[in-house]
Design an enzyme around this catalytic site. Structure first.
Site, PDB file in Angstrom:
ATOM      1  N   THR A 171       0.833  -1.193   0.000  1.00 26.23           N
ATOM      2  CA  THR A 171       0.000   0.000   0.000  1.00 26.23           C
ATOM      3  C   THR A 171       0.876   1.254   0.000  1.00 26.23           C
ATOM      4  OG1 THR A 171      -1.748  -1.131   1.219  1.00 26.23           O
ATOM      5  CG2 THR A 171      -1.734   1.265   1.346  1.00 26.23           C
ATOM      6  N   ARG A 199     -12.945  -8.230  -2.334  1.00 28.04           N
ATOM      7  CA  ARG A 199     -12.396  -7.903  -1.016  1.00 28.04           C
ATOM      8  C   ARG A 199     -11.959  -6.448  -0.971  1.00 28.04           C
ATOM      9  NH1 ARG A 199      -7.183  -5.912   1.018  1.00 28.04           N
ATOM     10  NH2 ARG A 199      -6.989  -6.612   3.177  1.00 28.04           N
ATOM     11  N   VAL A 200     -12.315  -5.763   0.102  1.00 29.51           N
ATOM     12  CA  VAL A 200     -11.911  -4.371   0.312  1.00 29.51           C
ATOM     13  C   VAL A 200     -11.148  -4.290   1.624  1.00 29.51           C
ATOM     14  CG1 VAL A 200     -12.698  -2.003   0.657  1.00 29.51           C
ATOM     15  CG2 VAL A 200     -13.900  -3.489  -0.956  1.00 29.51           C
ATOM     16  N   GLY A 201      -9.990  -3.654   1.592  1.00 34.34           N
ATOM     17  CA  GLY A 201      -9.176  -3.510   2.795  1.00 34.34           C
ATOM     18  C   GLY A 201      -9.434  -2.198   3.512  1.00 34.34           C
ATOM     19  N   ASP A 202      -8.464  -1.777   4.296  1.00 32.63           N
ATOM     20  CA  ASP A 202      -8.638  -0.594   5.134  1.00 32.63           C
ATOM     21  C   ASP A 202      -8.377   0.724   4.410  1.00 32.63           C
ATOM     22  OD1 ASP A 202      -5.841  -1.529   5.160  1.00 32.63           O
ATOM     23  OD2 ASP A 202      -5.492   0.212   6.417  1.00 32.63           O
ATOM     24  N   THR A 222      -0.788   1.023   6.583  1.00 30.67           N
ATOM     25  CA  THR A 222      -0.465  -0.040   5.638  1.00 30.67           C
ATOM     26  C   THR A 222      -0.266  -1.345   6.399  1.00 30.67           C
ATOM     27  OG1 THR A 222       1.177  -0.839   4.032  1.00 30.67           O
ATOM     28  CG2 THR A 222       1.988   0.639   5.743  1.00 30.67           C
ATOM     29  N   GLY A 225      -5.124  -5.328   6.241  1.00 28.10           N
ATOM     30  CA  GLY A 225      -6.247  -4.416   6.294  1.00 28.10           C
ATOM     31  C   GLY A 225      -7.375  -4.807   7.222  1.00 28.10           C
TER      32      GLY A 225
END
Length: 304
Positions: A171, A199-202, A222, A225
């Protein structure tokens, strides 16, 4: 505000340092691009540009480099496709914009900024985010143009169990403090290699991977997530400054330890409204650097 308060901090991910990443040639290449990004981004601040412009420019440059897991050169999901997330936040107004799961935008951070500026929403996803960006002037591209041979090789190695998944969290992000005392943060990522589609991270989650508030600090995170989302990492760090009245350094240590106690690994960069900076992590390495009135410094390993 004088140059003595102008700050720009960037990161290019945190994780395990593999043999290929630790070669002299690889390290020199990463230091070179980090230094270039800091030079150009800090130049914006010196010319009385906004913190928003500085972080957006810095993240855009990192997205354009194949050395990092954001934009061009992002990791591939389980189906061998690229899905990108990004966010940006203005500390002066608490306005924010983010995108998730986009594949036809070379610089997702630009799309996130458009959402912040020209919509009543904070986050748009997938084709709807792409179409919104296109209506506001961003050219849509062939998703395959974001894929590099290096990432295809890594994806194939993951598939054959020859590559350790989540070895590196690439990231990218930036935080800045400008001449008007305004803070801003931006983050962009390709996510985790071989991730489940969708999928979605932070990174695009305001308060998890990205946060900025002139009353406290600006943060870009980073790492893994899911843990940053569950701990509401970036807002938690900022909230400690507001309510506990502790230093950025102390708040960073507490928040990172909370993440570790949950089993999470990663790092963050942050600037408070007094110009103090932190770049902390609990992994083997984190690509990072900062620029102020005296120097431009880039670092990769050796946790603080």
């Amino acid at each position: 505000m004088s140059d003595k308060k102008l700050r720009l901090v960037i990161h290019g991910g945190a994780g395990h340092m593999t043999k290929s990443m630790s070669t002299s040639r690889s390290l020199q290449a990463h230091h070179k691009i980090l230094h270039k990004v800091l030079t150009i981004g800090y130049g914006i601040l010196k010319k009385q540009g906004s913190s928003l412009e500085a972080v957006c420019t810095a993240v855009k440059m990192l997205e354009n480099s194949p050395l990092f897991n954001a934009g061009y050169g992002s990791v591939l999901n389980h189906k061998g496709k690229v899905e990108l997330d990004a966010a940006i936040m203005d500390g002066s107004s608490l306005k924010a914009g983010s995108v998730a799961g986009v594949s036809r935008i070379r610089n997702p951070v630009l799309a996130a900024r458009l959402i912040m500026n020209f919509s009543k929403h904070v986050m748009l996803i997938g084709k709807h985010a792409e179409n919104f960006a296109h209506r506001h002037g961003i050219k849509l591209i062939n998703p395959n143009s974001l894929i590099t041979k290096q990432q295809v090789k890594k994806w194939q190695e993951v598939k054959t169990k020859k590559f350790q998944e989540a070895e590196k969290h690439g990231t990218v992000g930036a935080v800045a403090l400008d001449c008007n005392g305004n803070l801003a943060a931006a983050t962009s990522t390709g996510g985790i290699i071989n991730k489940m589609p969708g999928r979605v991270g932070d990174s695009p989650i305001i308060g998890a991977g990205t946060y900025a508030d002139n009353q406290t600090c600006a943060v870009s995170a980073t790492g893994q997530g899911e843990f940053f989302i569950r701990s509401v990492f970036s807002y938690d760090l900022a909230a400690q400054l507001r309510y506990k009245k502790i230093s950025l350094k102390e708040a960073g240590k507490i928040t990172l330890q909370r993440l570790a106690d949950m089993g999470g690994k990663g790092g963050f960069i942050a600037i408070d409204n007094q110009g103090n900076i932190e770049m902390n992590f609990n992994t083997q390495a984190m690509y990072r650097g900062y620029a102020n009135e005296n120097e431009i410094i880039t670092k990769i390993d050796s946790p603080p």
